[in-house]
Design a protein around this motif. Structure first.
Motif, PDB file in Angstrom:
ATOM      1  N   GLN A   1      -5.852 -48.551   7.266  1.00  0.00           N
ATOM      2  CA  GLN A   1      -5.825 -49.907   6.762  1.00  0.00           C
ATOM      3  C   GLN A   1      -4.714 -50.685   7.444  1.00  0.00           C
ATOM      4  O   GLN A   1      -3.759 -50.117   7.954  1.00  0.00           O
ATOM      5  N   SER A   2      -4.850 -52.001   7.442  1.00  0.00           N
ATOM      6  CA  SER A   2      -3.816 -52.834   8.048  1.00  0.00           C
ATOM      7  C   SER A   2      -2.792 -53.226   6.997  1.00  0.00           C
ATOM      8  O   SER A   2      -3.030 -53.138   5.807  1.00  0.00           O
ATOM      9  N   VAL A   3      -1.620 -53.653   7.476  1.00  0.00           N
ATOM     10  CA  VAL A   3      -0.551 -54.068   6.583  1.00  0.00           C
ATOM     11  C   VAL A   3      -0.925 -55.366   5.888  1.00  0.00           C
ATOM     12  O   VAL A   3      -1.452 -56.284   6.518  1.00  0.00           O
ATOM     13  N   PRO A   4      -0.672 -55.503   4.559  1.00  0.00           N
ATOM     14  CA  PRO A   4      -0.947 -56.758   3.878  1.00  0.00           C
ATOM     15  C   PRO A   4      -0.182 -57.912   4.522  1.00  0.00           C
ATOM     16  O   PRO A   4       0.968 -57.761   4.934  1.00  0.00           O
ATOM     17  N   GLU A   5      -0.847 -59.046   4.654  1.00  0.00           N
ATOM     18  CA  GLU A   5      -0.224 -60.210   5.293  1.00  0.00           C
ATOM     19  C   GLU A   5       0.663 -60.930   4.289  1.00  0.00           C
ATOM     20  O   GLU A   5       0.305 -61.949   3.712  1.00  0.00           O
ATOM     21  N   THR A   6       1.856 -60.362   4.047  1.00  0.00           N
ATOM     22  CA  THR A   6       2.825 -60.998   3.169  1.00  0.00           C
ATOM     23  C   THR A   6       3.730 -61.888   3.993  1.00  0.00           C
ATOM     24  O   THR A   6       3.691 -61.901   5.220  1.00  0.00           O
ATOM     25  N   SER A   7       4.580 -62.613   3.324  1.00  0.00           N
ATOM     26  CA  SER A   7       5.505 -63.496   4.040  1.00  0.00           C
ATOM     27  C   SER A   7       6.471 -62.702   4.908  1.00  0.00           C
ATOM     28  O   SER A   7       7.025 -63.232   5.868  1.00  0.00           O
ATOM     29  N   LEU A   8       6.669 -61.406   4.588  1.00  0.00           N
ATOM     30  CA  LEU A   8       7.569 -60.587   5.380  1.00  0.00           C
ATOM     31  C   LEU A   8       6.925 -60.138   6.679  1.00  0.00           C
ATOM     32  O   LEU A   8       7.601 -59.857   7.651  1.00  0.00           O
ATOM     33  N   HIS A   9       5.594 -60.052   6.716  1.00  0.00           N
ATOM     34  CA  HIS A   9       4.928 -59.405   7.827  1.00  0.00           C
ATOM     35  C   HIS A   9       3.918 -60.283   8.549  1.00  0.00           C
ATOM     36  O   HIS A   9       3.144 -59.806   9.365  1.00  0.00           O
ATOM     37  N   LEU A  10       3.878 -61.582   8.250  1.00  0.00           N
ATOM     38  CA  LEU A  10       2.985 -62.470   8.969  1.00  0.00           C
ATOM     39  C   LEU A  10       3.317 -62.443  10.454  1.00  0.00           C
ATOM     40  O   LEU A  10       4.482 -62.513  10.851  1.00  0.00           O
ATOM     41  N   ARG A  11       2.294 -62.313  11.293  1.00  0.00           N
ATOM     42  CA  ARG A  11       2.504 -62.260  12.722  1.00  0.00           C
ATOM     43  C   ARG A  11       3.041 -63.579  13.237  1.00  0.00           C
ATOM     44  O   ARG A  11       2.605 -64.650  12.848  1.00  0.00           O
ATOM     45  N   THR A  12       4.026 -63.501  14.111  1.00  0.00           N
ATOM     46  CA  THR A  12       4.591 -64.658  14.782  1.00  0.00           C
ATOM     47  C   THR A  12       4.542 -64.389  16.285  1.00  0.00           C
ATOM     48  O   THR A  12       4.069 -63.341  16.726  1.00  0.00           O
ATOM     49  N   ASP A  13       5.066 -65.314  17.067  1.00  0.00           N
ATOM     50  CA  ASP A  13       5.117 -65.131  18.511  1.00  0.00           C
ATOM     51  C   ASP A  13       6.368 -64.391  18.955  1.00  0.00           C
ATOM     52  O   ASP A  13       6.619 -64.250  20.160  1.00  0.00           O
ATOM     53  N   GLU A  14       7.180 -63.905  18.015  1.00  0.00           N
ATOM     54  CA  GLU A  14       8.407 -63.204  18.375  1.00  0.00           C
ATOM     55  C   GLU A  14       8.083 -61.890  19.088  1.00  0.00           C
ATOM     56  O   GLU A  14       7.082 -61.242  18.783  1.00  0.00           O
ATOM     57  N   PRO A  15       8.933 -61.462  20.034  1.00  0.00           N
ATOM     58  CA  PRO A  15       8.654 -60.240  20.815  1.00  0.00           C
ATOM     59  C   PRO A  15       9.003 -58.978  20.026  1.00  0.00           C
ATOM     60  O   PRO A  15       9.893 -58.211  20.393  1.00  0.00           O
ATOM     61  N   LEU A  16       8.273 -58.738  18.945  1.00  0.00           N
ATOM     62  CA  LEU A  16       8.555 -57.616  18.064  1.00  0.00           C
ATOM     63  C   LEU A  16       7.500 -56.528  18.212  1.00  0.00           C
ATOM     64  O   LEU A  16       6.416 -56.754  18.745  1.00  0.00           O
ATOM     65  N   LEU A  17       7.815 -55.350  17.709  1.00  0.00           N
ATOM     66  CA  LEU A  17       6.814 -54.318  17.469  1.00  0.00           C
ATOM     67  C   LEU A  17       6.248 -54.565  16.080  1.00  0.00           C
ATOM     68  O   LEU A  17       6.992 -54.695  15.106  1.00  0.00           O
TER      69      LEU A  17
END
Length: 287
Positions: free
Chosen positions: A2-18
């Protein structure tokens, strides 16, 4: 998976993160687990999956004929999904299958996959590296209990996992490569010195910098400079956790960085977060 719930902590951004695309610790009965990655239609990601008990199966379809590998306890695969392979439990086994997986997405994740696949292939042996399983299970547990940290610390936890993976893989390969092995020993001894460089390392080994880089990359999959920076980064993350009141300038010099600005640049490049952000969100969960 399953994928991670799209909470405010984990919303995808353009930041160069893993980014964490999924994680879990699963137990399956005999013959009850099989995926064909060629038919997966979920968003593209890379999956690190480790066998904890029983027999897993990884079947590679990229060649003229499929190549099947059995993944016994401590063996893993690291590959991109969708992809030209199948995986699951060994259908010939009568015992249960226990696994842990961590799925990652984003450009940084695919760059790590390319680097590790080029050096070691898709099937990896962690039978002598319990720290990899420990790290994966901690991430899976945090996800399952909905106790994941914010995206910055989560990215640094995933980076730490991949560094553990790379270190475990390098131990076996470097043992048969005397000069890269000695280079790693010298880096470990001198990484805290801001004046120590790859040129110094090459002089101590009586070899040209270019020749050293070729041998080191062949043995480890990364350059001597990358390895030096990652050792220093490891010192810095530990110092920021253990010494929350130390000035950043002192931390930088103590960990081998010539200035706090250089430390900040390396931190953001590799972890997607500044030292101040990392320190403000120090680990609370043991990942």
């Amino acid at each position: 998976m399953q994928s991670v719930p799209e909470t405010s902590l984990h919303l995808r951004t353009d930041e160069p993160l893993l980014w964490l695309a999924g994680a879990g610790h699963e137990r399956r009965g005999p013959g009850t687990y099989h995926y064909d990655a060629r038919q997966r239609n979920d968003p593209a990601h890379v999956n690190l999956q480790l066998t904890l008990r029983g027999r897993g199966m990884y079947r590679d379809h990229r060649g003229a004929e499929p190549i099947e590998r059995i993944l016994s306890s401590g063996m893993a695969f690291f590959d991109a999904i969708p992809g030209e392979f199948e995986y699951g439990c060994d259908p010939r086994s009568s015992e249960g299958y226990e696994l842990v997986f961590v799925a990652l997405s984003g450009a940084q994740a695919f760059a790590w996959h390319r680097r590790i696949a080029a050096a070691f292939g898709p099937v990896l042996d962690f039978s002598q590296a319990v720290e990899v399983a420990t790290s994966m299970r901690a991430i899976a547990r945090a996800r399952e209990t909905q106790s994941l940290p914010d995206r910055y610390l989560l990215s640094s936890a995933l980076y730490d996992l991949l560094m553990r993976v790379l270190a475990a893989l390098n131990r076996g390969r470097v043992a048969t490569a005397p000069r890269p092995s000695r280079a790693m020993e010298l880096i470990a001894s001198h990484a805290r010195d801001p004046g120590f460089s790859v040129a110094d390392l090459a002089r101590r080994l009586n070899i040209s910098r270019e020749h050293l880089s070729r041998q080191f990359r062949a043995a480890t999959g990364i350059s001597p400079m990358d390895y030096l920076i990652r050792r220093r980064l490891g010192f810095a993350t530990q110092a920021l956790r253990d010494s929350p009141d130390d000035k950043l300038h002192a931390v930088a010099l103590r960990c081998g960085f010539s200035s706090p600005n250089y430390l900040c640049r390396v931190f953001r490049q590799h972890l997607g977060v500044t030292p101040a952000q990392f320190r403000a969100r120090r680990w609370m969960m043991g990942i």
